[in-house]
Enzyme design. Structure first.
Site, PDB file in Angstrom:
ATOM      1  N   GLY A 186     -60.312 -25.879-100.240  1.00  0.00           N
ATOM      2  CA  GLY A 186     -61.333 -25.446-101.179  1.00  0.00           C
ATOM      3  C   GLY A 186     -62.145 -24.289-100.633  1.00  0.00           C
ATOM      4  N   SER A 187     -63.036 -23.793-101.460  1.00  0.00           N
ATOM      5  CA  SER A 187     -63.900 -22.684-101.054  1.00  0.00           C
ATOM      6  C   SER A 187     -64.828 -23.126 -99.928  1.00  0.00           C
ATOM      7  CB  SER A 187     -64.739 -22.217-102.245  1.00  0.00           C
ATOM      8  OG  SER A 187     -63.906 -21.747-103.282  1.00  0.00           O
ATOM      9  N   GLY A 188     -65.197 -22.154 -99.111  1.00  0.00           N
ATOM     10  CA  GLY A 188     -66.110 -22.434 -98.010  1.00  0.00           C
ATOM     11  C   GLY A 188     -65.439 -22.510 -96.663  1.00  0.00           C
ATOM     12  N   HIS A 189     -64.079 -22.534 -96.660  1.00  0.00           N
ATOM     13  CA  HIS A 189     -63.337 -22.602 -95.399  1.00  0.00           C
ATOM     14  C   HIS A 189     -62.633 -21.287 -95.087  1.00  0.00           C
ATOM     15  CE1 HIS A 189     -64.189 -26.809 -95.564  1.00  0.00           C
ATOM     16  NE2 HIS A 189     -63.418 -27.021 -96.601  1.00  0.00           N
ATOM     17  N   HIS A 233     -66.735 -30.213 -93.493  1.00  0.00           N
ATOM     18  CA  HIS A 233     -67.220 -30.509 -94.833  1.00  0.00           C
ATOM     19  C   HIS A 233     -68.699 -30.882 -94.863  1.00  0.00           C
ATOM     20  CE1 HIS A 233     -62.808 -31.065 -95.505  1.00  0.00           C
ATOM     21  NE2 HIS A 233     -63.136 -30.341 -96.558  1.00  0.00           N
TER      22      HIS A 233
END
Length: 329
Positions: free
Chosen positions: A29-32, A179
């Site tokens: 997902g987004s953010g990584h 996360h």
């Protein structure tokens, strides 16, 4: 590469119309960022849970790599849907070495060590590896690597009024994931040397069920992964420390990768992933040429009093197909 709206799927263009062979499917997902889209141009296919189903081929095989045990259900659906059309194998990556006991937890998380799996197995399937060979190597790599890290501050979601958690001044969070969850322990901050010793001690502690069983004389590959907001100066210092301290323990780092591979938004911290090189073909596969924008050039330690580092002098045309053949003969 191509983008498939509205599902926000990134895929390799050659997958469409492909009639045979093995492809690797994973998700993030987004953010990584840059995981997973910026590794899509590598030998492997990196996509999310919906792309592969739209371009299935009856003669194609897929290795579905789940990069975190905490959220496997979405990617698990890939296996169920793809299995209606073709042969599918699933591998759950779990290189997290933060927990001393696995029982009573969600299991080992798939962290930056997953990049070793994607790079090596990706080069294998590009060279013609079968599904069984790819899955076998996934499991061999998983048992030969571990990841541990620390952070001085947590990440903050865009628009959120505060970070996920607060690290007390003068302290560090040890053994956290990507996360926004807190770590396994809180430790005192110290020098780079002191912090790295704590990381490696936790990575290899005998009483831990998730330890990496490093032995004197081992050759290893190392990833020093920026979790998002660590300065390049600090990254270089930590890279030097991990190389020096591994050597002091009788371990020889033959490939060292530094950069932002799997981040957690703006978290100020680092993950250290160590892979024991149990098969010499893994080095050739790591060195196999790639067009992935985010895969870093390895750095080697020359040794000597100046503790100099250099880019390795290896042939970028090394044959991954030859390494595969040597590994299975």
């Amino acid at each position: 590469m191509s983008l498939l709206p509205p599902r926000m799927v990134v895929e390799r263009a050659w997958l469409t119309g492909r009639r045979k062979g093995v492809a690797i499917v994973t998700g993030g997902g987004s953010g990584h960022e840059p995981f997973a889209a910026d590794f899509n141009r590598n030998q492997e296919l990196l996509t999310n849970r919906q792309a592969a189903n739209e371009h299935h081929q009856r003669d194609s095989h897929y290795v579905v790599v789940i990069s975190t045990c905490q959220q496997p259900s979405a990617t698990y659906q890939v296996c169920l849907r793809l299995s209606e059309y073709t042969t599918v194998g699933m591998y759950v990556s779990g290189d997290d070495s933060a927990l001393a006991r696995v029982s009573g937890t969600a299991g080992r998380r798939g962290l930056c060590g997953t990049m070793f799996v994607l790079k090596i197995v990706g080069a294998m399937v590009q060279a013609g590896a079968t599904l069984d060979q790819a899955l076998e190597t996934c499991h061999k790599l998983g048992s030969a690597m571990g990841t541990i890290g620390f952070a001085a501050s947590a990440c903050q979601m865009p628009g959120a009024p505060k970070p996920h958690f607060t690290v007390p001044q003068g302290m560090l969070e040890l053994g956290l994931g990507v996360h926004g969850e807190k770590g396994a322990a809180t430790i005192k901050a110290g020098t780079a040397s002191e912090v790295m010793k704590t990381l490696l001690d936790n990575l290899t502690r005998e009483e831990s069920e998730t330890r990496l069983d490093l032995q004197k004389g081992d050759e290893v590959a190392v990833i020093v992964n920026n979790l998002g907001c660590t300065s390049e100066l600090e990254m270089g210092i930590l890279r030097r420390e991990v190389v020096m301290q591994l050597k002091q323990r009788g371990i020889n780092p033959i490939r060292v990768y530094q950069g932002s591979l799997m981040t957690s938004l703006d978290m100020k911290g680092v993950h250290i992933s160590v892979l024991r090189i149990l098969d010499p073909s893994w080095v050739t596969l790591l060195d196999a040429p790639t067009s992935a924008l985010a895969w870093p050039t390895p750095i080697l330690h020359k040794g000597g009093k100046d503790e100099a580092f250099s880019v390795p002098e290896y042939d970028l045309t090394l044959s991954a197909r030859e390494a595969l053949r040597n590994s299975y003969t």
